[in-house]
Scaffold this motif. Structure first.
Motif, short mmCIF file in Angstrom:
data_model
loop_
_atom_site.label_atom_id
_atom_site.label_comp_id
_atom_site.label_asym_id
_atom_site.label_seq_id
_atom_site.Cartn_x
_atom_site.Cartn_y
_atom_site.Cartn_z
N UNK A 42 0.78 -1.23 0.00
CA UNK A 42 0.00 0.00 0.00
C UNK A 42 0.81 1.28 0.00
N UNK A 43 2.04 1.25 -0.47
CA UNK A 43 2.88 2.45 -0.53
C UNK A 43 2.52 3.23 -1.79
N UNK A 44 2.25 4.52 -1.66
CA UNK A 44 1.84 5.34 -2.80
C UNK A 44 2.95 6.29 -3.21
N UNK A 45 3.02 6.54 -4.51
CA UNK A 45 4.05 7.37 -5.10
C UNK A 45 3.41 8.40 -6.03
N UNK A 46 4.06 9.54 -6.19
CA UNK A 46 3.68 10.50 -7.23
C UNK A 46 4.91 10.71 -8.11
N UNK A 47 4.66 11.03 -9.39
CA UNK A 47 5.77 11.19 -10.33
C UNK A 47 5.39 12.19 -11.40
N UNK A 48 6.40 12.65 -12.13
CA UNK A 48 6.16 13.51 -13.28
C UNK A 48 6.70 12.85 -14.56
N UNK A 49 6.66 11.51 -14.57
CA UNK A 49 7.18 10.76 -15.71
C UNK A 49 6.07 10.40 -16.69
N UNK A 50 5.01 9.81 -16.19
CA UNK A 50 3.97 9.31 -17.07
C UNK A 50 2.59 9.65 -16.57
N UNK A 51 1.60 9.12 -17.25
CA UNK A 51 0.21 9.34 -16.88
C UNK A 51 -0.39 7.99 -16.55
N UNK A 52 -1.08 7.80 -15.45
CA UNK A 52 -1.35 8.82 -14.44
C UNK A 52 -0.10 9.14 -13.64
N UNK A 53 -0.16 10.21 -12.86
CA UNK A 53 1.01 10.69 -12.12
C UNK A 53 1.10 10.13 -10.71
N UNK A 54 0.51 8.95 -10.49
CA UNK A 54 0.63 8.30 -9.19
C UNK A 54 0.44 6.80 -9.38
N UNK A 55 0.98 6.05 -8.42
CA UNK A 55 0.88 4.60 -8.45
C UNK A 55 1.14 4.06 -7.06
N UNK A 56 0.79 2.80 -6.82
CA UNK A 56 1.02 2.14 -5.54
C UNK A 56 1.83 0.88 -5.75
N UNK A 61 7.51 -5.29 -5.50
CA UNK A 61 6.82 -4.91 -6.74
C UNK A 61 7.58 -3.78 -7.43
N UNK A 62 7.36 -3.66 -8.74
CA UNK A 62 8.01 -2.59 -9.51
C UNK A 62 6.99 -1.89 -10.40
N UNK A 63 7.32 -0.66 -10.76
CA UNK A 63 6.56 0.12 -11.75
C UNK A 63 7.58 0.50 -12.81
N UNK A 64 7.32 0.11 -14.06
CA UNK A 64 8.25 0.40 -15.15
C UNK A 64 7.64 1.40 -16.11
N UNK A 65 8.38 2.47 -16.37
CA UNK A 65 8.00 3.48 -17.36
C UNK A 65 8.86 3.23 -18.59
N UNK A 66 8.26 3.18 -19.77
CA UNK A 66 9.02 2.96 -21.00
C UNK A 66 8.91 4.17 -21.91
#
Length: 169
Positions: A42-56, A61-66
């Motif tokens: 349940x850890x939440x993040x905000x970013x200015x890389x992609x859309x949407x600008x948040x993820x958990x 676990x990983x979040x990959x932006x391409x």
């Protein structure tokens, strides 16, 4: 046609044609979550890389932006009750870059096409202290003084038989 990845050539007899295809490595940013002990979620993040600008993310676990264009980007982890953010470790274009624990942010600067980054956010679960007063024989009426002192917390008071104090985080 780059979009369809095709080349159409019409040659007349005796003509020679030469063509070169250039491929660039795919630009990626990977954000990884780790918790100590394992299993937090349940850890939440905000970013200015992609859309949407948040993820958990949860532990492991990983979040990959391409297809990330060269530029400067920030990824910030929100505070999570019961956990302390203890490390932000990034490798950006092959160079180790520390994150900013105070702002809870990884600053990622991709300077070249094909650049990549991998950042790991590590949180340590905080503990709980429960101090309970028990007397033998049971039922003593006098209170007993106590004090708790630690790096980020101190408290003092008194407890009678059967009473307790709980200190979270």
């Amino acid at each position: 046609d780059v979009a369809s990845r095709t080349l159409t050539v019409n040659l007349d007899s005796g003509e020679t044609f030469q063509c070169t295809f250039f491929n660039a490595e795919e630009e990626t940013v990977v954000i990884e979550k780790r918790t100590l002990p394992p299993g937090g979620s349940g850890f939440t993040f905000s970013d200015d890389i992609g859309t949407p600008n948040s993820f958990s993310l949860g532990d492991a676990e990983t979040r990959t932006f391409t297809h990330v264009q060269p530029g400067d980007y920030d990824v910030t982890e929100d505070e999570m009750p019961g956990y302390e953010l203890t490390a932000i470790d990034c490798t950006v274009e092959g160079v180790s870059v520390p994150g900013d624990l105070a702002s809870r942010t990884a600053n990622i600067s991709l300077s070249q096409p094909g650049g990549s980054a991998h950042c790991t956010f590590t949180n340590t679960q905080l503990g709980t202290i429960i101090m309970r007063k028990e007397t033998l024989p049971d039922g003593a009426t006098e209170a007993f003084d106590y004090s708790i002192n630690g790096p980020d917390f101190s408290d003092s008071g008194s407890l009678a038989d059967g009473e307790f104090v709980q200190v979270d985080n």
